[in-house]
Design a protein around this motif. Structure first.
Motif, PDB file in Angstrom:
ATOM      1  N   SER A  99       0.841  -1.238  -0.140  1.00  0.00           N
ATOM      2  CA  SER A  99      -0.017   0.022   0.009  1.00  0.00           C
ATOM      3  C   SER A  99       0.979   1.445  -0.087  1.00  0.00           C
ATOM      4  N   GLU A 158       1.696   6.375  -7.128  1.00  0.00           N
ATOM      5  CA  GLU A 158       0.447   6.795  -7.690  1.00  0.00           C
ATOM      6  C   GLU A 158      -0.018   8.174  -7.422  1.00  0.00           C
ATOM      7  N   ARG A 159       0.208   8.628  -6.238  1.00  0.00           N
ATOM      8  CA  ARG A 159      -0.338   9.706  -5.506  1.00  0.00           C
ATOM      9  C   ARG A 159      -0.421  10.882  -6.655  1.00  0.00           C
ATOM     10  N   ASN A 207      -6.000   6.890  -9.864  1.00  0.00           N
ATOM     11  CA  ASN A 207      -7.198   6.738  -9.167  1.00  0.00           C
ATOM     12  C   ASN A 207      -6.969   6.210  -7.717  1.00  0.00           C
ATOM     13  N   ILE A 208      -5.593   6.263  -7.259  1.00  0.00           N
ATOM     14  CA  ILE A 208      -5.102   6.043  -5.878  1.00  0.00           C
ATOM     15  C   ILE A 208      -4.537   7.143  -5.425  1.00  0.00           C
ATOM     16  N   HIS A 209      -5.211   8.068  -4.422  1.00  0.00           N
ATOM     17  CA  HIS A 209      -4.652   9.267  -4.155  1.00  0.00           C
ATOM     18  C   HIS A 209      -4.529   9.297  -2.604  1.00  0.00           C
ATOM     19  N   ASP A 246      -7.258   4.477  -0.275  1.00  0.00           N
ATOM     20  CA  ASP A 246      -7.326   3.761  -1.751  1.00  0.00           C
ATOM     21  C   ASP A 246      -6.247   3.007  -1.814  1.00  0.00           C
ATOM     22  N   TRP A 277      -7.310  -0.551   0.063  1.00  0.00           N
ATOM     23  CA  TRP A 277      -8.485  -1.045  -0.720  1.00  0.00           C
ATOM     24  C   TRP A 277      -7.904  -1.829  -1.821  1.00  0.00           C
ATOM     25  N   TRP A 278      -7.157  -1.243  -2.505  1.00  0.00           N
ATOM     26  CA  TRP A 278      -6.306  -1.869  -3.711  1.00  0.00           C
ATOM     27  C   TRP A 278      -5.760  -3.083  -3.369  1.00  0.00           C
ATOM     28  N   ASP A 328     -11.763  -0.956  -9.387  1.00  0.00           N
ATOM     29  CA  ASP A 328     -12.106   0.445  -9.194  1.00  0.00           C
ATOM     30  C   ASP A 328     -10.543   1.403  -8.679  1.00  0.00           C
ATOM     31  N   ALA A 329      -9.728   0.735  -8.182  1.00  0.00           N
ATOM     32  CA  ALA A 329      -8.475   1.309  -8.002  1.00  0.00           C
ATOM     33  C   ALA A 329      -7.510   0.340  -8.490  1.00  0.00           C
ATOM     34  N   THR A 330      -6.722   0.953  -9.520  1.00  0.00           N
ATOM     35  CA  THR A 330      -5.630   0.274 -10.180  1.00  0.00           C
ATOM     36  C   THR A 330      -4.601   1.132 -10.601  1.00  0.00           C
TER      37      THR A 330
END
Length: 213
Positions: A133, A140-141, A147-149, A153, A156-157, A169-171
């Motif tokens: 994570s 990615e932020r 979409n992972i900020h 997120d 969850w990913w 939904d998070a990739t």
């Protein structure tokens, strides 16, 4: 004392220090990722902690390599140690080695084999999920179109990927993020499969015992 005996003695003594270095490395990396607004002084401090703890991993691996009788055989058979030395965020995988050492030390362990596998594997999954994570959030932020900020997120990913659910939904979209995702996919299948298989084995054994009574 021969080389192999010295190697085993070294591993016994170095264990607690490696655990401390692992915790410091993960803590330092987590602070740098989760607190992006660190002052220059604190950022330098945590970066130093990261470098020093990583240096401990490298020095310990090289020391064991020197103490080994057959260094080529050591590298071939201890490939996991080399991987987690190069990629310290994968150090929770060393729990596999810890499990083997505990099994060798105790002829009659307190916990059954299934319980030990589930406990060690479950802890490994949690630590690797946390590390993955952080790694994905770091890459990615700030990436355009990501979409992972937030850390939520990222968690969850990691959960959906480790359990092979993959909601989508998070990739990750960055090259390093996707590389991390591939590693998590393979590791997740192996570790979650080990937990499920051990739990199934435990249930079958208990049912068999109940049936024999």
């Amino acid at each position: 004392m021969d080389r192999e005996a010295r190697l085993r003695a070294w591993e016994e003594r170095a264990g607690p220090y490696l655990l401390l270095a692992s915790l410091l490395y993960l803590a330092a990396y987590a602070v740098q990722v989760l607190v992006p607004g660190l002052s220059p002084g604190w950022r330098t401090f945590w970066s130093t902690v990261t470098i020093v703890s990583w240096s401990v991993f490298v020095a310990e691996y090289l020391a064991r390599l020197v103490l080994s009788d057959d260094r080529r055989h050591f590298v071939r058979t201890r490939w996991l140690d080399l991987i987690v030395t190069v990629l310290p965020l994968l150090r929770p995988l060393r729990m596999v080695d810890v499990h083997e050492r505990v099994r060798r030390r105790r002829e009659q362990p307190r916990l059954s084999l299934e319980a030990r596998v589930m406990a060690y594997t479950g802890l490994t999954v949690l630590l690797l999920g946390f590390a993955a994570s952080l790694a994905v959030l770091h890459d990615e932020r700030d990436a355009p179109g990501a979409n992972i900020h937030t850390f939520g997120d990222a968690v969850w990913w990691a959960c959906s990927t480790l359990t092979t659910t993959g909601y989508g939904d998070a990739t990750p979209i960055t090259p390093r993020g996707r590389l991390t995702a591939v590693g998590v996919m393979f590791i997740g299948v192996a570790l979650v499969g080990a937990v499920v298989g051990s739990f199934s084995s435990y249930l079958l054994r208990r049912f068999r015992q109940e049936g024999e009574r």
